[in-house]
Scaffold this motif. Structure first.
Motif, PDB file in Angstrom:
ATOM      1  N   THR A  63       0.980  -0.943   0.055  1.00  0.00           N
ATOM      2  CA  THR A  63      -0.016   0.091   0.100  1.00  0.00           C
ATOM      3  C   THR A  63       0.902   1.290  -0.010  1.00  0.00           C
ATOM      4  O   THR A  63       1.676   1.278   0.654  1.00  0.00           O
ATOM      5  CB  THR A  63      -0.911  -0.156   1.547  1.00  0.00           C
ATOM      6  N   THR A  65       1.297   5.403   0.198  1.00  0.00           N
ATOM      7  CA  THR A  65       0.502   6.656   0.111  1.00  0.00           C
ATOM      8  C   THR A  65       1.492   7.874  -0.218  1.00  0.00           C
ATOM      9  O   THR A  65       2.657   8.134  -0.109  1.00  0.00           O
ATOM     10  CB  THR A  65       0.458   6.884   1.680  1.00  0.00           C
ATOM     11  N   LEU A  70      -4.172   7.160  -1.857  1.00  0.00           N
ATOM     12  CA  LEU A  70      -3.563   5.802  -1.227  1.00  0.00           C
ATOM     13  C   LEU A  70      -4.049   4.685  -2.471  1.00  0.00           C
ATOM     14  O   LEU A  70      -4.777   4.625  -2.873  1.00  0.00           O
ATOM     15  CB  LEU A  70      -4.399   5.318   0.023  1.00  0.00           C
ATOM     16  N   TRP A  71      -2.799   4.001  -2.770  1.00  0.00           N
ATOM     17  CA  TRP A  71      -2.718   3.114  -3.917  1.00  0.00           C
ATOM     18  C   TRP A  71      -2.355   1.481  -3.175  1.00  0.00           C
ATOM     19  O   TRP A  71      -1.596   1.448  -2.540  1.00  0.00           O
ATOM     20  CB  TRP A  71      -1.783   3.416  -5.110  1.00  0.00           C
ATOM     21  N   ILE A  72      -3.235   0.709  -3.669  1.00  0.00           N
ATOM     22  CA  ILE A  72      -3.045  -0.671  -3.373  1.00  0.00           C
ATOM     23  C   ILE A  72      -2.489  -1.312  -4.545  1.00  0.00           C
ATOM     24  O   ILE A  72      -2.813  -1.138  -5.564  1.00  0.00           O
ATOM     25  CB  ILE A  72      -4.180  -1.399  -2.957  1.00  0.00           C
ATOM     26  N   ASN A  89       5.459   3.564   2.232  1.00  0.00           N
ATOM     27  CA  ASN A  89       5.008   2.205   1.618  1.00  0.00           C
ATOM     28  C   ASN A  89       4.637   1.429   2.936  1.00  0.00           C
ATOM     29  O   ASN A  89       5.573   1.474   3.833  1.00  0.00           O
ATOM     30  CB  ASN A  89       5.843   1.475   0.781  1.00  0.00           C
ATOM     31  N   THR A 115      -1.835   3.333 -10.507  1.00  0.00           N
ATOM     32  CA  THR A 115      -1.576   1.979 -10.285  1.00  0.00           C
ATOM     33  C   THR A 115      -1.856   1.469 -11.950  1.00  0.00           C
ATOM     34  O   THR A 115      -2.624   1.588 -12.471  1.00  0.00           O
ATOM     35  CB  THR A 115      -2.689   1.248  -9.672  1.00  0.00           C
ATOM     36  N   THR A 179     -10.373   3.491   8.648  1.00  0.00           N
ATOM     37  CA  THR A 179      -9.235   2.519   8.310  1.00  0.00           C
ATOM     38  C   THR A 179      -8.835   1.603   9.291  1.00  0.00           C
ATOM     39  O   THR A 179      -8.559   0.523   9.118  1.00  0.00           O
ATOM     40  CB  THR A 179      -8.238   3.551   7.846  1.00  0.00           C
ATOM     41  N   VAL A 224      -9.703  -1.360  -1.564  1.00  0.00           N
ATOM     42  CA  VAL A 224      -8.161  -1.311  -1.236  1.00  0.00           C
ATOM     43  C   VAL A 224      -7.887  -2.354  -0.104  1.00  0.00           C
ATOM     44  O   VAL A 224      -6.998  -3.173  -0.249  1.00  0.00           O
ATOM     45  CB  VAL A 224      -8.088   0.087  -0.619  1.00  0.00           C
ATOM     46  N   ARG A 228      -5.545  -5.810  -0.318  1.00  0.00           N
ATOM     47  CA  ARG A 228      -4.300  -6.084   0.613  1.00  0.00           C
ATOM     48  C   ARG A 228      -4.301  -7.166   1.260  1.00  0.00           C
ATOM     49  O   ARG A 228      -3.494  -8.088   1.564  1.00  0.00           O
ATOM     50  CB  ARG A 228      -4.341  -4.680   1.380  1.00  0.00           C
TER      51      ARG A 228
END
Length: 276
Positions: A63, A65, A70-72, A89, A115, A179, A224, A228
């Motif tokens: 993951t 940031t 925020l990218w998975i 990360n 992504t 979260t 997301v 993960r």
């Protein structure tokens, strides 16, 4: 509550200590490194590179940031981070990654974080580059490989695996709470009361800050987290329960609506993935 998948009982050293020489200083069009996080700390603190960086998940997930998002990165996808963008990360405990560092202007790559889907051929070229000791010239075999690699990378399609984040204190408070407890099913009205706003004002602020309605933002958060956790080895049943879905079927419907297929098929289509 879902635990942070990157946390491991065994604390390791930062992975950057073994980046010798520093890829940022080599000046080559592209440099690749293969990193097995069983040897390193699961969290890479906020930092930045002069070069652009592709973080490719070979196994497990990461993951990232960066840049208000925020990218998975599930198996066989990569997150592209342009040079100069601060990022951090968090990896799952079973993660194995490849880092591809690309010189500015070496390829026609996106100017924003995203992504990218990574084809099997591109994945193998990145792994081959990571296995090459020493330098290379533009005219030798490795140099020709790099040219094709960068051309292929520029053609890779984007995947919608971003979760917009906001620094606005009220939106950030809601994001932090969800979260930590993604199964929390409070309504927008209840969240508005929690942050001392009217429902109408919070609804408007959420769209203004993230570009998504509250319902769509929470579904994206669930997606997301689900990607993960599934990449980290969790079962569909456990993830469904921890995210607060009434049934596994309801969770699968959400997943399929977002990504066009079921969790099992999504990971089965990825050679490094886990079909749960």
């Amino acid at each position: 509550m879902i635990s942070k998948s990157g946390q491991s009982a065994r604390r390791r050293r930062p992975c950057s200590v073994d980046f010798d020489p520093d890829p940022d200083r080599l000046g080559r069009p592209a440099v690749a490194l293969d990193v097995d996080f069983s040897d390193y700390e699961a969290e890479v603190p906020r930092h930045q590179h002069r070069q652009g960086q592709l973080i490719l998940a070979l196994h497990g997930a990461v993951t990232c940031t960066a840049a208000n998002g925020l990218w998975i990165v599930p198996p066989d996808c990569g997150v592209w981070i342009p040079g100069g963008v601060p990022h951090s990360n968090q990896v799952t405990s079973n993660a194995r990654l490849s880092y591809l560092f690309v010189e500015p202007d070496a390829a026609a790559l996106p100017q924003e974080c995203c992504t990218l889907s990574v084809s099997p051929m591109l994945r193998e070229m990145i792994l081959r580059l990571a296995d090459q000791p020493g330098g290379y010239t533009s005219d030798d075999h490795v140099g020709r490989l790099v040219r094709v690699l960068l051309d292929e990378l520029a053609l890779m399609p984007k995947e919608g695996l971003e979760l917009p984040v906001s620094s606005h204190p009220k939106i950030a408070a809601i994001a932090a709470a969800l979260t930590a407890e993604p199964g929390d099913r409070r309504t927008l009205a209840e969240w508005a009361d929690h942050v001392a706003m009217s429902e109408r004002s919070l609804k408007r602020l959420m769209v203004q800050e993230t570009g998504l309605t509250f319902g769509r933002w929470r579904r994206q958060l669930h997606l997301v987290i689900a990607l993960r956790e599934l990449a980290g080895g969790a079962t569909v049943q456990r993830v469904s329960s921890d995210l607060g879905y009434e049934s596994v079927t309801a969770f699968i419907v959400m997943f399929k609506k977002a990504l066009g297929t079921t969790p099992a098929r999504y990971f089965a289509m990825r050679p490094a993935g886990l079909a749960r």
